[in-house]
Write a protein that holds these residues in place. Sequence first.
Motif, mmCIF file in Angstrom:
data_model
loop_
_atom_site.group_PDB
_atom_site.id
_atom_site.type_symbol
_atom_site.label_atom_id
_atom_site.label_comp_id
_atom_site.label_asym_id
_atom_site.label_seq_id
_atom_site.Cartn_x
_atom_site.Cartn_y
_atom_site.Cartn_z
ATOM 1 N N ASN A 104 6.398 10.053 -0.193
ATOM 2 C CA ASN A 104 6.991 11.271 0.280
ATOM 3 C C ASN A 104 6.114 12.251 -0.717
ATOM 4 O O ASN A 104 6.330 12.050 -1.976
ATOM 5 N N TYR A 116 8.402 10.990 11.125
ATOM 6 C CA TYR A 116 8.417 10.813 9.601
ATOM 7 C C TYR A 116 9.586 11.569 9.109
ATOM 8 O O TYR A 116 9.924 12.817 9.466
ATOM 9 N N LYS A 160 8.239 6.472 7.668
ATOM 10 C CA LYS A 160 7.265 6.740 8.711
ATOM 11 C C LYS A 160 7.366 5.559 9.630
ATOM 12 O O LYS A 160 7.187 4.401 9.440
ATOM 13 N N ASP A 163 0.372 3.292 8.537
ATOM 14 C CA ASP A 163 -0.060 4.050 9.986
ATOM 15 C C ASP A 163 -1.465 3.194 10.101
ATOM 16 O O ASP A 163 -2.399 3.456 9.461
ATOM 17 N N SER A 173 3.067 2.553 13.441
ATOM 18 C CA SER A 173 3.681 2.828 12.044
ATOM 19 C C SER A 173 4.916 1.884 11.833
ATOM 20 O O SER A 173 5.808 1.877 12.510
ATOM 21 N N THR A 226 7.692 1.049 8.145
ATOM 22 C CA THR A 226 8.023 1.350 6.693
ATOM 23 C C THR A 226 8.899 -0.032 6.669
ATOM 24 O O THR A 226 9.728 -0.235 7.372
ATOM 25 N N ALA A 263 14.883 8.340 11.346
ATOM 26 C CA ALA A 263 13.371 8.322 11.735
ATOM 27 C C ALA A 263 13.591 7.463 13.151
ATOM 28 O O ALA A 263 12.881 7.654 14.015
ATOM 29 N N TRP A 267 4.262 12.298 3.265
ATOM 30 C CA TRP A 267 3.657 11.588 3.880
ATOM 31 C C TRP A 267 2.038 11.908 3.981
ATOM 32 O O TRP A 267 1.896 13.079 3.448
ATOM 33 N N TYR A 299 6.541 15.154 10.774
ATOM 34 C CA TYR A 299 5.180 14.736 11.076
ATOM 35 C C TYR A 299 4.617 15.881 12.005
ATOM 36 O O TYR A 299 5.460 16.633 12.831
#
Length: 416
Positions: free
Chosen positions: A247, A379, A390, A267, A281, A283, A302, A249, A338
């Motif tokens: 953070n 994001y 993400k 990503d 992508s 996380t 997200a 991104w 994003y």
Amino acid sequence: MTNSKLSSTGPDGLVLYDNWSDLRQFRPMPDVDFKRLDGYRKERLRAAMRQADVAMCVLVSPITIRYAIDYNVFPLFQSHIPATYVFVPLDGPITLHLAADSNGSSTDSVRQGRPISFFEGGNELLDAAKLLADDIVGFLSEIGTTNRKVAVEYVNPSVTHALQQRGLEVVDAVNIVEGARVIKSEDEIACIRWACAVAEHGIARMQESMRPGVTEVQLWGILNYTNLANQGGWHEGRMLASGPRINPWLQEATQRVIEPGDLVGFDTDMVGPFGYFCDVSRTFYYGKNPPSARQRQLYQLAYDELQTNMKLIRPGVSMKDLQASAWPVPEEFREQAYPCVIHGVGMCDEYPQVKPSFRGPVAYDATLEAGMVICVESYIGAVGERDGVKLEEQLLVTSDGYELLSNYPFDECLMS
């Protein structure tokens, strides 16, 4: 999967005794008809040229050169020091200039050419541009056309000026080639499926490799290595960040060591085998203790954005309607949201792109069509906070909706 020989063979053993990276060991490659693929791409390109009423295209981008003739030599060098270029006539032989090695390409002929970059031409670029204009005028005569409209891609202004001085109408080739590439054939989809499978093969190894002492760049290197081991190309960036670096991104991988309690996001942005892109992508959470409530909340938001916007994907939906109907990003996340809601993908990130409504209007009138490949993005991260999430999926627009091309699972421990 780990080979016990690695501990005693030194660094070379990582490659010599690699028993996992080649995906062909675990699943068959797709049955791609490359002659049919090449013919489809040429026909798409020439149909777009016909619609634009141009006599020929002068292609410089390594991506579009590969699309036109499957020439793939020093593409990253070509991307910033252009040397090779291609004449693609509406009718007539495709001609490759200044090729380092034309073997494997589907060009009709190979010729010498002129310098089109400062690295090659230096202060003689102006004279070289005039000679290139002479070459193009001569080529138009060779193919027997009276059409004086020429589409040119990514060249210095001296080339445009020289062509105009010879009485030619110069237009931008970028919108022509982007329009050609937007609808994928069956063979292209097979290539994209394989690129996604290779990427997800590397992602699994990355996730397995998260342990004390591992750095961001080491994790990223696993994905990069997997791509290369499967005859892939390159990554558009090293988009992997962890802990406080996730953070905001768009921070690339560093030598920061992954720590317990970290979110690790990435990503792929991967030019994979056969030149086709995987853009996925995820996380992950790293640690023995459960993730925090805030980490789970961010992940769920997200995930909700992704799932809501994926449900909008179907043929006939306009980009403007898609923007208007997109998941409403909460105010606290808008500043770092994003840059786009969806974008096209093929041999790289491609047209179309839809930004969130709070970032401005859609730049063009267009609709989704069956045969497009689309990435849906999210994001979620608030300004000043440590964590962010993400996520991104890649999918094919079908006649009645969409089909997922990315299949890597979401992190269950982060799902609320």
